[in-house]
Enzyme design. Structure first.
Site, PDB file in Angstrom:
ATOM      1  N   GLY A 215       0.798  -1.205   0.000  1.00 38.20           N
ATOM      2  CA  GLY A 215       0.000   0.000   0.000  1.00 38.20           C
ATOM      3  C   GLY A 215       0.836   1.261   0.000  1.00 38.20           C
ATOM      4  N   GLY A 235       0.261   6.907 -12.282  1.00 41.61           N
ATOM      5  CA  GLY A 235      -0.948   6.949 -11.469  1.00 41.61           C
ATOM      6  C   GLY A 235      -1.630   8.292 -11.576  1.00 41.61           C
ATOM      7  N   SER A 236      -2.381   8.639 -10.558  1.00 44.66           N
ATOM      8  CA  SER A 236      -3.170   9.866 -10.569  1.00 44.66           C
ATOM      9  C   SER A 236      -2.292  11.086 -10.327  1.00 44.66           C
ATOM     10  CB  SER A 236      -4.242   9.802  -9.491  1.00 44.66           C
ATOM     11  OG  SER A 236      -3.649   9.857  -8.196  1.00 44.66           O
ATOM     12  N   GLU A 257       4.184   9.752 -14.731  1.00 46.02           N
ATOM     13  CA  GLU A 257       3.227   9.666 -15.849  1.00 46.02           C
ATOM     14  C   GLU A 257       1.856   9.603 -15.212  1.00 46.02           C
ATOM     15  OE1 GLU A 257       0.446   8.602 -18.003  1.00 46.02           O
ATOM     16  OE2 GLU A 257       1.373   6.605 -18.001  1.00 46.02           O
ATOM     17  N   LEU A 258       1.103  10.702 -15.355  1.00 49.54           N
ATOM     18  CA  LEU A 258      -0.106  10.885 -14.566  1.00 49.54           C
ATOM     19  C   LEU A 258      -1.351  10.874 -15.442  1.00 49.54           C
ATOM     20  CD1 LEU A 258       1.420  13.607 -12.222  1.00 49.54           C
ATOM     21  CD2 LEU A 258       1.478  11.121 -11.973  1.00 49.54           C
ATOM     22  N   GLU A 385     -10.951  14.550 -14.311  1.00 51.46           N
ATOM     23  CA  GLU A 385     -10.727  13.238 -14.917  1.00 51.46           C
ATOM     24  C   GLU A 385     -11.727  12.255 -14.307  1.00 51.46           C
ATOM     25  OE1 GLU A 385      -6.990  10.284 -15.908  1.00 51.46           O
ATOM     26  OE2 GLU A 385      -7.018  11.285 -13.966  1.00 51.46           O
TER      27      GLU A 385
END
Length: 490
Positions: A215, A235-236, A257-258, A385
């Site tokens: 996690g 990810g975000s 890389e979002l 998004e």
């Protein structure tokens, strides 16, 4: 598709375990993996916490120097063997990807195909030139060479777990780094265990790759650990911001890389039927859970109504359900929290005047293909998004207005423009601040040979893939050589 075969994957070897070159139990315990479509237990993996991260980082640092000294051809051979194994065992692995990530069979097949391509691309990186001869200023030889960072930490998401993990792992390994990898805890098999098995069978030396499902505490430990020189995160935007902040405090290189609020512009001279197909694919593929998903359809006012009707017609013929049944176009959303986020954005749009032309109400984790027309800038659907299967449609009156609307958000990942005139489309595209531009195509495109990434909240200016991989996963060293030492005036 009703049975999970175990010929290559061998669940008995990794059940309840993490990977450090072999399979071992973790003091942090185990992680139960459930199928989002049914809630059934799929398998268990080991669970990693900060203690496991620290041990893996130390072991990876100890193994890295010997791995970097391996001949490039030998590193390439291991990567190519891993690609062969993925290709040969794809039919066994596809059901695991489907059940763990909620993918339909075609999308899971894309992961196998692209994962194989990323491994082969990485193999080619191993034998690329890694230096330059520089001009001399005083007769001595001078050159610059690219060296691996040491240990690279990879943190990957749940949506395309195999591809978005292997693209960073393989490139980092190819140029001589060791890797500590944390797949998303919702998809640790597709995003981690499969990759560990590939490299285990391909002959990667023990200790060079560690796979640690875990996690946020494990991810934070990776960002802080002194043995890890770089973090590659997909990810975000919110998650990337936290990763970047922690890495910055520890002077660690970070590649982000979002997400994206990706715009597909449909000009008045576009074929409306073809445009509807592009819009539907870009918005609905894998339930919209793609960073490149078409988040906003901008259609010229002369065709917007016809286009919206055609997209809605397509949406109404895309059933959502358990991908294992083989009779659905959309699988489940990954979690109840994400369903709530999608519904909140849809409800906000409708409350502010958007027209709901299809879908709009979930059935558990199954969210139907949804179409919202009449989007305006005051709606969350214009700016946020969604990460769900929602086509948001807005009109424009001129090319200049299309550019203005497309630029009115904080992201800049992918954009598409559909037009009968490529020169007109390019004139618009040249004004867009986007990391990827697709003329006469929708926004969801990817592959191993292109530098992938974006502007603004879509990343930090780094790229992954193609020519960017050597730049990101190595750094320069300047070397000068004199035949013998010379005295100085002091």
């Amino acid at each position: 598709m009703n049975m999970l075969h175990a010929g290559f994957l061998k669940p008995g070897s990794w059940n309840g375990r993490i990977f450090d070159g072999s399979w071992s139990a973790s003091a942090a315990g185990t992680l139960t993996v459930r199928e989002p479509a049914t809630g059934d237990v799929l398998a268990e993996t080991g669970l990693a916490g900060p203690q496991e991260v620290a041990a893996a980082a130390r072991a990876a640092a100890a193994a890295q120097k010997a791995w970097a000294a391996v001949l490039p051809q030998a590193r390439a051979a291991i990567l190519n063997r891993a690609a062969d194994l993925l290709e040969q065992n794809g039919q066994e692995l596809i059901p695991w990807i489907m059940r763990e990530s909620g993918s339909i069979e075609a999308k899971a097949g894309i992961e196998i195909e692209h994962g194989t391509q990323f491994l082969r691309h990485a193999a080619s990186l191993a034998t690329m030139p890694m230096g330059l001869v520089l001009p001399t200023m005083d007769g001595r030889s001078s050159h610059a060479r690219r060296l691996p960072h040491g240990v690279v930490g990879v943190i990957s998401p749940y949506n395309f777990p195999l591809v978005l993990s292997v693209r960073a792992i393989a490139a980092a390994l190819a140029v001589g780094n060791a890797v500590v990898h944390k797949p998303d805890p919702r998809t640790p098999i597709s995003g981690g265990i499969i990759i560990a098995r590939l490299f285990e069978e391909a002959g990667l030396p023990a200790g060079v790759l560690h796979v640690l499902p875990g996690g946020a505490d494990a991810g934070e430990a990776m960002c802080k650990d002194p043995h890890i020189a770089m973090i590659s995160f997909t990810g975000s935007a919110a998650g990337g911001s936290k990763v970047g902040e922690v890495c910055g405090r520890h002077l660690k290189k970070v590649q982000l890389e979002l997400g994206g609020k990706n715009v597909l512009i449909v000009l008045d001279d576009a074929d409306v039927d073809v445009a509807a197909s592009n819009c539907a694919w870009g918005a609905f593929l894998h339930q919209g859970q793609i960073c490149m998903a078409t988040g906003l359809v901008l259609a010229h006012e002369s065709i917007v109504e016809a286009l919206a009707e055609k997209i809605a017609a397509k949406a109404q013929h895309l059933p959502a359900g358990d991908p294992a049944s083989g009779r659905v176009a959309l699988g489940p959303i990954i979690s109840p929290n994400q369903v709530e986020t999608i519904q909140h954005i849809v409800d906000d749009a409708v409350a502010k005047g958007a027209r709901l032309l299809a879908g709009g109400k979930p059935d558990g984790l199954f969210y139907p293909a949804t179409v919202l027309a009449g989007i305006t800038p005051d709606m969350l659907a214009f700016r946020e998004e969604l990460f769900g299967p929602v086509a948001c449609i807005m009109s424009f009156a001129s090319d200049a207005e299309a550019v203005r609307i497309a630029q009115d958000n904080d992201y800049g990942l992918s954009a598409g423009i559909l037009s009968a005139s490529t020169s007109r489309a390019m004139a618009i595209g040249n004004q867009l601040r986007t990391g990827m531009l697709h003329i006469n195509d929708q926004t969801v495109n990817g592959g191993p040979f292109a530098p992938f990434g974006g502007f603004g909240k879509s990343g930090n200016g780094t790229r992954i893939g193609g020519p960017a991989d050597i730049e990101e996963f190595t750094q320069w060293q300047w070397v000068t050589v004199r035949d013998q030492a010379q005295p100085y005036p002091f």
